[in-house]
Write a protein that holds these residues in place. Structure first.
Motif, PDB file in Angstrom:
ATOM      1  N   UNK A 100      59.056  30.143  27.325  1.00  0.00           N
ATOM      2  CA  UNK A 100      58.811  31.505  27.777  1.00  0.00           C
ATOM      3  C   UNK A 100      58.209  31.521  29.170  1.00  0.00           C
ATOM      4  N   UNK A 101      58.055  32.740  29.709  1.00  0.00           N
ATOM      5  CA  UNK A 101      57.534  32.908  31.060  1.00  0.00           C
ATOM      6  C   UNK A 101      56.494  34.024  31.111  1.00  0.00           C
ATOM      7  N   UNK A 102      55.657  33.943  32.125  1.00  0.00           N
ATOM      8  CA  UNK A 102      54.717  35.015  32.444  1.00  0.00           C
ATOM      9  C   UNK A 102      54.993  35.413  33.887  1.00  0.00           C
ATOM     10  N   UNK A 103      55.306  36.695  34.100  1.00  0.00           N
ATOM     11  CA  UNK A 103      55.545  37.217  35.438  1.00  0.00           C
ATOM     12  C   UNK A 103      54.597  38.387  35.657  1.00  0.00           C
ATOM     13  N   UNK A 104      53.771  38.304  36.680  1.00  0.00           N
ATOM     14  CA  UNK A 104      52.809  39.358  37.004  1.00  0.00           C
ATOM     15  C   UNK A 104      53.103  39.830  38.416  1.00  0.00           C
ATOM     16  N   UNK A 105      53.225  41.141  38.578  1.00  0.00           N
ATOM     17  CA  UNK A 105      53.575  41.731  39.866  1.00  0.00           C
ATOM     18  C   UNK A 105      52.425  41.762  40.854  1.00  0.00           C
ATOM     19  N   UNK A 106      52.571  42.624  41.858  1.00  0.00           N
ATOM     20  CA  UNK A 106      51.601  42.751  42.940  1.00  0.00           C
ATOM     21  C   UNK A 106      50.428  43.637  42.536  1.00  0.00           C
ATOM     22  N   UNK A 107      49.281  43.367  43.138  1.00  0.00           N
ATOM     23  CA  UNK A 107      48.087  44.210  43.020  1.00  0.00           C
ATOM     24  C   UNK A 107      47.607  44.406  41.583  1.00  0.00           C
ATOM     25  N   UNK A 108      47.698  43.388  40.782  1.00  0.00           N
ATOM     26  CA  UNK A 108      47.207  43.451  39.405  1.00  0.00           C
ATOM     27  C   UNK A 108      45.848  42.761  39.316  1.00  0.00           C
ATOM     28  N   UNK A 109      45.115  43.081  38.243  1.00  0.00           N
ATOM     29  CA  UNK A 109      43.838  42.424  37.984  1.00  0.00           C
ATOM     30  C   UNK A 109      43.850  41.928  36.548  1.00  0.00           C
ATOM     31  N   UNK A 110      43.619  40.627  36.370  1.00  0.00           N
ATOM     32  CA  UNK A 110      43.497  40.020  35.049  1.00  0.00           C
ATOM     33  C   UNK A 110      42.037  39.574  34.932  1.00  0.00           C
ATOM     34  N   UNK A 111      41.282  40.228  34.073  1.00  0.00           N
ATOM     35  CA  UNK A 111      39.835  40.010  33.990  1.00  0.00           C
ATOM     36  C   UNK A 111      39.476  38.783  33.154  1.00  0.00           C
ATOM     37  N   UNK A 164      56.740  31.243  23.297  1.00  0.00           N
ATOM     38  CA  UNK A 164      58.192  31.152  23.331  1.00  0.00           C
ATOM     39  C   UNK A 164      58.896  32.375  23.869  1.00  0.00           C
ATOM     40  N   UNK A 165      58.198  33.456  24.122  1.00  0.00           N
ATOM     41  CA  UNK A 165      58.811  34.686  24.655  1.00  0.00           C
ATOM     42  C   UNK A 165      58.381  34.922  26.091  1.00  0.00           C
ATOM     43  N   UNK A 166      58.742  36.080  26.611  1.00  0.00           N
ATOM     44  CA  UNK A 166      58.431  36.418  27.996  1.00  0.00           C
ATOM     45  C   UNK A 166      57.449  37.583  28.073  1.00  0.00           C
ATOM     46  N   UNK A 216      44.648  39.544  41.393  1.00  0.00           N
ATOM     47  CA  UNK A 216      43.419  38.807  41.143  1.00  0.00           C
ATOM     48  C   UNK A 216      43.395  38.317  39.705  1.00  0.00           C
ATOM     49  N   UNK A 217      43.112  37.042  39.524  1.00  0.00           N
ATOM     50  CA  UNK A 217      42.942  36.472  38.193  1.00  0.00           C
ATOM     51  C   UNK A 217      41.537  35.885  38.153  1.00  0.00           C
ATOM     52  N   UNK A 218      40.665  36.524  37.382  1.00  0.00           N
ATOM     53  CA  UNK A 218      39.271  36.104  37.349  1.00  0.00           C
ATOM     54  C   UNK A 218      39.114  34.780  36.599  1.00  0.00           C
ATOM     55  N   UNK A 219      38.104  33.993  36.974  1.00  0.00           N
ATOM     56  CA  UNK A 219      37.815  32.768  36.226  1.00  0.00           C
ATOM     57  C   UNK A 219      37.562  33.115  34.759  1.00  0.00           C
ATOM     58  N   UNK A 220      38.104  32.318  33.881  1.00  0.00           N
ATOM     59  CA  UNK A 220      37.943  32.558  32.454  1.00  0.00           C
ATOM     60  C   UNK A 220      39.117  33.293  31.835  1.00  0.00           C
ATOM     61  N   UNK A 221      40.031  33.820  32.651  1.00  0.00           N
ATOM     62  CA  UNK A 221      41.276  34.394  32.118  1.00  0.00           C
ATOM     63  C   UNK A 221      42.195  33.229  31.763  1.00  0.00           C
ATOM     64  N   UNK A 222      43.037  33.416  30.748  1.00  0.00           N
ATOM     65  CA  UNK A 222      43.925  32.344  30.306  1.00  0.00           C
ATOM     66  C   UNK A 222      45.378  32.811  30.354  1.00  0.00           C
ATOM     67  N   UNK A 223      46.202  32.125  31.149  1.00  0.00           N
ATOM     68  CA  UNK A 223      47.640  32.353  31.194  1.00  0.00           C
ATOM     69  C   UNK A 223      48.286  31.061  30.724  1.00  0.00           C
ATOM     70  N   UNK A 239      56.940  28.316  34.782  1.00  0.00           N
ATOM     71  CA  UNK A 239      56.989  29.471  33.893  1.00  0.00           C
ATOM     72  C   UNK A 239      56.049  30.593  34.258  1.00  0.00           C
ATOM     73  N   UNK A 240      55.211  30.428  35.284  1.00  0.00           N
ATOM     74  CA  UNK A 240      54.263  31.470  35.669  1.00  0.00           C
ATOM     75  C   UNK A 240      54.528  31.875  37.111  1.00  0.00           C
ATOM     76  N   UNK A 241      54.679  33.204  37.326  1.00  0.00           N
ATOM     77  CA  UNK A 241      54.867  33.732  38.682  1.00  0.00           C
ATOM     78  C   UNK A 241      53.902  34.891  38.879  1.00  0.00           C
TER      79      UNK A 241
END
Length: 183
Positions: free
Chosen positions: A46-57, A66-68, A33-40, A25-27
């Motif tokens: 449901x799904x989580x889709x994150x594109x290119x060159x993003x930063x999740x702090x 249950x959603x996307x 970059x997904x920093x330590x301490x971020x929660x996905x 469910x996660x792409x």
């Protein structure tokens, strides 16, 4: 020594993004970059889709409920921002989400005073945030809203209605205070 630590943290965040791709469910896109301490978390489907060159702090929370949740390219989610996915969230290219923003694409139904609110279900209209939008610190975006291209939403505003393109909005509820094109 400092450069080695910075390099280590950078590669650790890159590796985190690669490892998230192994979860159902996660792409995660390239160079995200997904920093330590971020929660996905894909909770109740449901799904989580994150594109290119993003930063999740660190401290950011993305939970599907249950959603996307779709985050396109070149987006930043800063510390302690919360994005739920119940009714669906779509965030387009180049969006900046400041610290402590909350995006909730659902709302409790509470029309029957004889039934507990939690038993009455949810409305789930979803939220769209078009490209080149900046959500200031502490902004709340509520169900059914479309934030149009190029908008700036001032700190601590509550967005309850859809916006016009290139508008600057502030307040509770958020109201248009000027246009970015008329300067």
């Amino acid at each position: 020594m400092k450069n080695y630590i910075e390099d280590f943290n950078y590669y650790r965040a890159r590796l985190r993004g690669i490892l998230y791709n192994l979860l159902p469910g996660i792409k995660i896109g390239r160079r995200t970059l997904i920093e330590p301490g971020a929660q996905l978390r894909c909770q109740y489907g449901g799904t989580i889709t994150i594109g290119d060159n993003c930063i999740i702090c660190k401290g950011a929370i993305l939970q599907t409920h249950g959603g996307n949740i779709v985050l396109r390219n070149h987006c930043t989610i800063n510390p302690y921002a919360v994005i739920y996915g119940q009714g669906g969230v779509e965030i387009f290219d180049g969006v900046r989400i400041a610290a402590q923003v909350v995006i909730v694409p659902s709302n409790h139904i509470f029309s029957d005073p004889n039934t507990f609110i939690y038993m009455q279900g949810l409305s789930k209209k979803g939220i769209k945030i078009e490209e080149d939008v900046w959500l200031g610190s502490g902004v709340k975006v509520l169900d059914g809203v479309k934030i149009s291209k190029g908008c700036v939403i001032g700190a601590n505003s509550v967005v309850t209605k859809s916006t016009d393109p290139m508008g600057v909005y502030a307040g509770i509820p958020a109201k248009k205070i000027k246009s970015r094109t008329s300067e």
